[in-house]
Design a protein around this motif. Structure first.
Motif, short mmCIF file in Angstrom:
data_model
loop_
_atom_site.label_atom_id
_atom_site.label_comp_id
_atom_site.label_asym_id
_atom_site.label_seq_id
_atom_site.Cartn_x
_atom_site.Cartn_y
_atom_site.Cartn_z
N ILE B 10 45.28 27.54 34.75
CA ILE B 10 44.30 27.36 35.95
C ILE B 10 44.37 28.36 36.80
O ILE B 10 45.47 28.67 37.15
CB ILE B 10 44.53 26.01 36.47
N GLN B 11 43.20 28.95 37.39
CA GLN B 11 43.62 30.13 38.57
C GLN B 11 42.70 29.43 39.62
O GLN B 11 41.39 29.55 39.57
CB GLN B 11 42.86 31.27 37.78
N ILE B 12 43.28 29.18 40.83
CA ILE B 12 42.64 28.89 41.94
C ILE B 12 42.28 30.03 42.72
O ILE B 12 43.31 30.85 42.85
CB ILE B 12 43.39 27.93 42.80
N GLN B 13 41.19 30.33 43.12
CA GLN B 13 40.74 31.79 43.69
C GLN B 13 40.03 31.35 45.10
O GLN B 13 38.84 30.78 44.85
CB GLN B 13 39.97 32.44 42.92
N GLY B 14 40.48 31.65 46.27
CA GLY B 14 39.89 31.42 47.51
C GLY B 14 39.35 30.04 47.68
O GLY B 14 38.29 29.69 48.40
N ILE B 25 41.98 22.35 53.14
CA ILE B 25 42.71 23.55 52.16
C ILE B 25 41.87 24.85 52.80
O ILE B 25 40.79 25.04 53.06
CB ILE B 25 42.17 23.25 50.82
N ARG B 26 42.85 25.96 53.04
CA ARG B 26 42.39 27.03 53.68
C ARG B 26 42.77 28.35 52.78
O ARG B 26 43.81 28.55 52.72
CB ARG B 26 43.23 27.20 55.23
N ASP B 27 41.78 28.59 52.16
CA ASP B 27 41.50 29.90 51.25
C ASP B 27 42.77 30.12 50.57
O ASP B 27 43.67 31.00 50.71
CB ASP B 27 41.42 31.32 52.26
N VAL B 28 43.17 29.07 49.55
CA VAL B 28 44.33 29.01 48.53
C VAL B 28 44.04 29.70 47.28
O VAL B 28 42.83 29.55 46.67
CB VAL B 28 44.78 27.58 48.38
N SER B 29 44.90 30.51 47.02
CA SER B 29 44.74 31.30 45.70
C SER B 29 46.12 31.12 44.97
O SER B 29 47.16 31.82 45.56
CB SER B 29 44.28 32.92 45.73
N LEU B 72 39.16 28.48 38.29
CA LEU B 72 38.98 28.82 36.93
C LEU B 72 40.04 27.78 36.09
O LEU B 72 40.93 28.03 36.31
CB LEU B 72 39.11 30.49 36.51
N PHE B 73 39.19 27.16 34.97
CA PHE B 73 40.08 26.37 33.96
C PHE B 73 39.78 27.01 32.61
O PHE B 73 38.61 26.99 32.33
CB PHE B 73 39.64 24.78 34.11
N ASP B 74 40.74 27.80 32.20
CA ASP B 74 40.41 28.29 30.84
C ASP B 74 39.25 29.31 30.96
O ASP B 74 38.24 29.58 30.05
CB ASP B 74 39.95 27.45 29.70
N GLU B 228 47.56 25.82 54.06
CA GLU B 228 48.00 27.06 53.58
C GLU B 228 48.80 27.06 52.47
O GLU B 228 49.87 26.14 52.74
CB GLU B 228 48.01 28.01 54.70
N LEU B 229 48.51 28.01 51.64
CA LEU B 229 49.59 28.28 50.58
C LEU B 229 50.45 29.26 51.11
O LEU B 229 50.34 30.31 51.51
CB LEU B 229 48.94 28.94 49.40
#
Ligand SMILES: Nc1ncnc2c1ncn2[C@@H]1O[C@H](COP(=O)(O)OP(=O)(O)OP(=O)(O)O)[C@@H](O)[C@H]1O
Ligand SMILES: [Mg+2]
Lengths: 284, 256
Positions: B10-14, B25-29, B72-74, B228-229
């Motif tokens: 899993i890719q978390i983007q912005g 949630i603020r702009d977590v990647s 993004l998942f897969d 925030e992350l």
């Protein structure tokens, strides 16, 4: 000083509550007592198993089997007829309608419809029948009663579905279920006992109502056989019997009322045991 | 600090999530590794639940929520307009904080997902129910009363039932939101044991308030603060050598 005031206040409130309770229970006992005391002597086996004899439907002999059957057929058909549209409306309100004015307006209209006097439904049904070229008939009565039961059914079901916990739906959504799948497999199952109560409330309103069937279903001394002929009903039997100047016939009105009361009572007792069975899996 | 993960599932983007006008949630990647346990930690209200539930698009069930950014998942963005949300949720399961059995029997609870996806045969369902109840460590306790109401179980058993129910859908990912916080210590321990076993087949993302639990279970850690992350990385790195002063403060119990 404060303390005495508070005590006094509490005692007055308590007194008022007890008085109200006594009023409610008292009137119930008085009504049931009258119906029992006057109805039981006039009640006999023939009342339940025969159609009227000895002078049209207000006869001193025979029975009210025509009205008993008529009422049961009317209310069963009307309830069945309004159930599915009501369920569809309620599911739509809960699953698809967004929280907005339209939703509030729908609920408000239904509340208004609920409190519209039943004679208005009768008059409306009658107008509708005139337009369709129908005469007073079983079909007309069923339609008028279905209209009468519709808002009761929807609003009660609506309240029932409002009580289904949000988390329960979420569990289903989280497994990839659609709204419809969730509604059918989870929400309706959780709400089943409440929905049954809603149906029986509607039945209760339908079976006891005289005004809506007065013009639409008419009255007859015969058993109901076709949709297009008039049909007898218990509330109207009571109404007509009570309206005669003949004392023997008037007494029979109380017997008819007793039969009606027992049917309503049996309905709610039946509902209770069914509800209990349906509640086995319910989440509290 | 940005330790790249090979083969992230899993890719978390912005990612941003707002409840009305409040940004939760603020702009977590961040990338989340496959077949490991990733723990999301941070003080109460920092957005852990929101981040977790955004992954399977459950946040959007709340009125007035807005989500922007990508997950993004897969390799496929779950927020892309042409994505079937039910398919996403089928592949990313959720175990919630409080167990909520469905209003049906133990058996039917576990069979709910498979039936949804078209399994009808009795034998097939029986096999799934047994397999997943075993995987959740509940089989021995309920095998003689599969058709009893699920509500008759204790809270700890109900939580394991919910785990079995989630596994029966055969997801790739399991989102766990403080899944032991409503349980007694023994039940909590049991669930933890299950999760460790399950990570050979599943990617697990776990929100927890209990730092000791994160230390016990996590392979990878994400630290959040006020939406925030702040820091993320392999568990030993975060726990042994936290880089950011806020992470250090939180781990030292000085940040609530
Ligand atoms: N349904 C909601 N409506 C409005 N605001 C919400 C909602 N859910 C969460 N929030 C807000 O979003 C922020 C993040 O909440 P979230 O539940 O994600 O935090 P959390 O880290 O899980 O907290 P906790 O550890 O207490 O569970 C909080 O400020 C909260 O008030
Ligand atoms: Mg939370």
């Amino acid at each position: 000083m404060m303390k005495i005031n508070k005590h006094l206040e509490e005692r007055i409130m308590k007194g008022l509550m007890v008085a109200s309770l006594a009023l409610v229970v008292g009137s119930l006992v008085a009504i049931l007592g009258t119906v029992l005391a006057k109805g039981l002597p006039a009640l006999n086996w023939a009342m339940l198993t025969q159609t009227p004899k000895g002078g049209y439907y207000l006869g001193k002999e025979g029975g009210i089997l025509n009205a008993i059957t008529g009422s049961l057929v009317l209310v069963a058909a009307a309830t069945a007829l309004s159930f599915f549209p009501a369920l569809a409306v309620v599911l739509y309100l809960h699953l698809f309608a967004k929280h907005n004015r339209l939703l509030d307006l729908t609920r408000l209209s239904l509340d208004v419809l609920w409190s519209v006097p039943s004679i208005v439904y009768g008059a409306f049904g009658f107008t509708l029948m005139l337009m369709l070229g129908l005469r007073a008939s079983l079909l007309g009565g069923i339609i008028a009663l279905a209209l009468l039961e519709f808002p009761v059914m929807i609003r009660t079901m609506d309240e029932v579905l409002l009580m289904v916990p949000h988390e329960l739906k979420e569990v289903s959504y989280a497994m990839g279920a659609t709204r419809l799948e969730t509604a059918v497999r989870v929400v309706l199952r959780q709400a089943a006992p409440g929905l049954l109560t809603a149906v029986l409330l509607a039945c209760g309103r339908g079976i006891g109502d005289a005004a809506s069937v007065l013009f639409t279903a008419g009255y007859t001394d015969r058993m109901p056989t076709t949709l297009l002929r008039p049909v007898a009903s218990l509330p109207l039997a009571v109404f007509f019997q009570l309206g005669t100047p003949v004392p023997q016939v008037q007494e029979r009105a109380y017997a008819s009322a007793l039969v009606l009361t027992v049917i309503v009572l049996a309905l709610s007792l039946g509902a209770r045991s069914l509800t209990r069975r349906l509640s086995r899996h319910i989440i509290h | 600090m940005d330790s790249a993960i090979n083969d992230p599932l899993i890719q978390i983007q912005g990612l941003n999530v707002a409840y009305g006008s409040q940004l939760a949630i603020r702009d977590v990647s961040v990338d989340i590794p496959a077949q490991q346990i990733t723990a999301i930690i941070g003080p109460s209200g920092c957005g852990k639940t929101t981040l977790l539930r955004s992954i399977s698009r459950l946040t959007e069930l709340v009125d007035g929520v807005r989500v922007w950014g990508k997950i993004l998942f897969d390799g496929q963005d779950v927020y892309a307009p042409d994505v079937d949300v039910t398919e996403v949720r089928k592949r990313i399961g959720l175990l919630a904080q409080r167990p909520f059995p469905l209003p049906m029997s133990i058996y039917d609870n576990v069979a709910y997902g498979p039936r949804l996806y078209g399994v009808r045969q009795r034998e097939a369902l029986n096999a799934i129910v047994e397999k997943e109840l075993r995987a959740a460590g509940l089989w021995d306790e309920v095998k003689d009363r599969l058709h009893a109401p699920a509500t008759a179980l204790s809270i700890g058993q109900q939580q394991r039932l919910c785990l079995a129910r989630g596994l029966a859908v055969e997801p790739d990912v399991l989102l766990c939101d403080e899944v032991t916080s409503a349980l007694d210590p023994i039940s909590a321990q049991r669930i933890e044991g299950r999760l460790v076993e399950l990570k050979t087949n599943y990617t697990i993302i776990l929100v927890t308030h209990v730092l000791r639990q994160a230390r016990r279970l996590a392979d990878y850690v994400i630290f959040m603060y006020l939406g925030e992350l702040i820091e993320h990385g392999p568990a030993e790195q975060i726990f042994q050598h936290p880089q950011h002063p806020k992470t250090r403060a939180y781990l030292a119990g000085e940040l609530y």
